[in-house]
Design an enzyme around this catalytic site. Structure first.
Site, short mmCIF file in Angstrom:
data_model
loop_
_atom_site.label_atom_id
_atom_site.label_comp_id
_atom_site.label_asym_id
_atom_site.label_seq_id
_atom_site.Cartn_x
_atom_site.Cartn_y
_atom_site.Cartn_z
N CYS A 225 65.89 18.40 63.42
CA CYS A 225 65.48 19.15 62.22
C CYS A 225 64.00 19.50 62.22
O CYS A 225 63.58 20.42 61.53
CB CYS A 225 65.80 18.31 60.99
SG CYS A 225 65.17 16.63 61.12
N GLU B 8 68.23 15.75 52.85
CA GLU B 8 67.38 15.83 54.05
C GLU B 8 67.88 17.03 54.86
O GLU B 8 68.90 16.94 55.54
CB GLU B 8 67.48 14.54 54.86
CG GLU B 8 66.91 13.33 54.14
CD GLU B 8 65.39 13.32 54.09
OE1 GLU B 8 64.74 14.02 54.88
OE2 GLU B 8 64.85 12.60 53.23
#
Ligand code: NAD
Length: 528
Positions: free
Chosen positions: A255, A221
């Site tokens: 993110c 991720e």
């Protein structure tokens, strides 16, 4: 808890032993029964609820995360994830029927959902609880023992996480290893059956290389530069506010936070104004308000972000101030001139946002996305035009897309979340978390009476056996020619009838009946 636990790295020499106990637990099989998994999830739920205040305090200490951000995105998120998982687990864990033709029905084929084995979860600093506990919920739900390695950059949260997991779960099945590079390197030297890593792409390569030594599959991720489109068909006022939110939440340390905006010239003024209005509305007392605006995690990241701002040749349109002692950076909007600006050189991961004017519409914007970073984690496009939306979907790649908002596709907990290419591989959340740690295992039980049919597989091979084999495969008449074109003429219908053409994917019941009818006509005509 009156005092938060103190952070201490796990001694490197102990790590192999921690892992060995995990393997022993896995081999004992005791984490596999559904009742064990449910009890563990229920205990984790209570441990999180009981530690709500401590979690808020730990995040305050590490990131000055505003209380309500911590409650919404860390505590409440985890509560919901556990409760949803508990509600769905029986359904998720049930064997699936395997789709086969009637000929194999006697084998009772099924797909068994089995745990992958031992799991390693490495988390990043920006959401110390969510990024580690959500995968852990998936691992528990799937029946996998796990080691969790939180980011050392948020030591108070990491220590509290070790305390919570230690309190709620069986230590030999679920445990936290704390530490930095030496400890993570030692954990990665152990053999796991699945590794999930959240963080930057550089370390992802180290994790992948370590995993490859044992052929361990990974979920990565990661991040990237997330683009925003504001086309001539946008509601620029809404765009300014929603982009502003995407930039100030957790002080932009997300993110999926927007990294750069491409704006149609007709929308610039309205966008800059609405961004400015939004920030002023969010922070009536200024963004140095410690109750409502976070701080940058450490001096290194503070210097990195302010350094990018200093190197930028752009014009600051809003904000621009910072305070090193406080690690505070004002939400800052910068107009840049082109793709060579320093603010586009890496993921910003802070409350600074460059924008550029793009005159060539969605075509040019999509081509910029492909140049700047082909596979961002999030892509945001403000446009109310369905054709523009479709064009963007078809000409770009990204982990996910939010139209007319930022980040929100990732806020829906039941939707799988993950990147593509440089922004990651694999996904999790909701059922995807369960699937991430589950192996789908086909199982059959071949009855003795099938032997008569199975003789085709045994040597000596003969034409007769092959003919029999083909018959059992029920190959339908094809409706395409050698150029790949669909043929639906007389010959096709004729063959369908003659072969009693078991369906191709092209038609429904009506089409098949029609085909049979037409075929019947041709057949009668053919006999004359
Ligand atoms: P970080 O510094 O907290 O590092 C992440 C983890 O990697 C930590 O547990 C750390 O101990 C470990 N690590 C660091 N160096 C290592 C090494 N040499 N060997 C082994 N392990 C090592 O966080 P970060 O990487 O700075 O996080 C920010 C990045 O993460 C950004 O790119 C962001 O976009 C991405 N991110 C992605 C997601 C997502 O869900 N896709 C979520 C959060 C952050």
């Amino acid at each position: 808890m009156s005092e938060l636990p103190t952070y201490a790295s796990t001694p490197v020499a102990d790590i192999a032993g921690v892992h060995a106990r995990l393997v022993e637990t896995w081999e004992s099989g005791r984490t596999i029964p559904l009742e064990y998994r449910k009890i563990a999830l229920r205990k984790l739920y209570h441990a999180i609820k009981d530690n709500t205040e401590n979690i808020v305090a730990a995040l305050k200490a590490d990131l000055n995360k505003p209380e309500k951000e911590s409650l919404m995105i860390e505590v409440c998120w985890l509560e919901k994830d556990i409760l949803d998982t508990l509600a769905q687990l029986d359904k998720w864990a049930k064997d699936e029927k395997a789709p086969t033709s009637i000929i194999y029905a006697g084998l009772k084929p099924r797909m068994k959902k089995g745990p992958m084995g031992t799991v390693l979860i490495i988390g990043a600093f920006n959401y110390p609880f969510q990024l580690t506990v959500v995968p852990l919920i998936g691992a528990i739900a799937a029946g996998c023992p796990a080691i969790v390695k939180p980011s050392e950059m948020c030591p108070v949260s990491a220590a509290l996480l070790a305390h919570i997991i230690g309190q709620a779960l069986e230590p030999d099945a679920y445990t936290v290893v704390n530490g930095g590079i030496p400890e993570t390197t030692e954990v990665l030297a152990q053999k796991f059956d699945k590794i999930m890593y959240t963080g930057n792409g550089q370390v992802a390569r180290i994790v992948s290389a370590a995993a490859a030594k044992n052929l361990t599959p990974v979920i990565l991720e990661l991040g990237g530069l997330n683009p925003v489109f504001i086309t001539s068909k946008a509601d620029a006022k809404l765009a300014g506010k929603r982009i502003g939110w995407g930039k100030v939440h957790n002080a932009g340390q997300i993110c999926i936070s927007p990294d750069y905006v491409m704006v149609d010239p007709s929308m610039e003024e309205a966008f800059v104004q609405s961004f400015t209005d939004a920030i002023n509305e969010f922070y009536p007392n200024g963004t140095d308000d410690k109750e409502n605006f976070g701080r940058i995690v450490n001096d290194r990241h503070f210097k990195r972000i302010t350094g990018l701002l200093e190197k930028s040749k752009g014009e600051v349109k809003f904000g621009g101030k910072s305070d090193a002692a406080e690690r505070w950076i004002e939400p800052t909007l910068v107009k840049i001139g082109g793709l060579d600006d320093a603010l586009l050189s890496e993921e910003i991961f802070g409350p600074v946002l460059p924008y550029m004017i793009v005159e060539g519409g969605v075509q040019e914007m999509s081509s910029i996305v492909r140049k700047v970073g082909d596979c961002p984690l999030g892509l945001y496009a403000f446009t109310n035009d369905a054709k523009e939306q479709e064009y963007i979907v078809n000409t770009t790649r990204s982990g996910g897309i939010s139209f007319n908002d930022t980040m929100f596709h990732a806020a829906i907990q039941s939707i799988p979340f993950g990147g593509i290419g440089e922004s990651g591989t694999g996904c999790y959340r909701g059922k995807a978390s369960f699937d991430a740690f589950t192996h789908l295992r086909p199982i059959i039980d071949q009855p003795g009476w099938m032997e008569g049919q199975l003789d085709v597989r045994y040597p000596p091979y003969t034409d007769a056996k092959y003919k029999k084999y083909r018959m059992t495969q029920f190959l339908p008449a094809v409706d395409f020619d050698s150029n790949g074109k669909i043929v639906t003429g007389m010959w096709y219908y004729w063959r369908r009838l003659v072969l009693l053409g078991a369906g191709t994917k092209r038609g429904g019941v009506v089409r098949h009946l029609l085909a049979a009818l037409i075929g019947l006509c041709f057949w009668k005509w053919g006999k004359k």
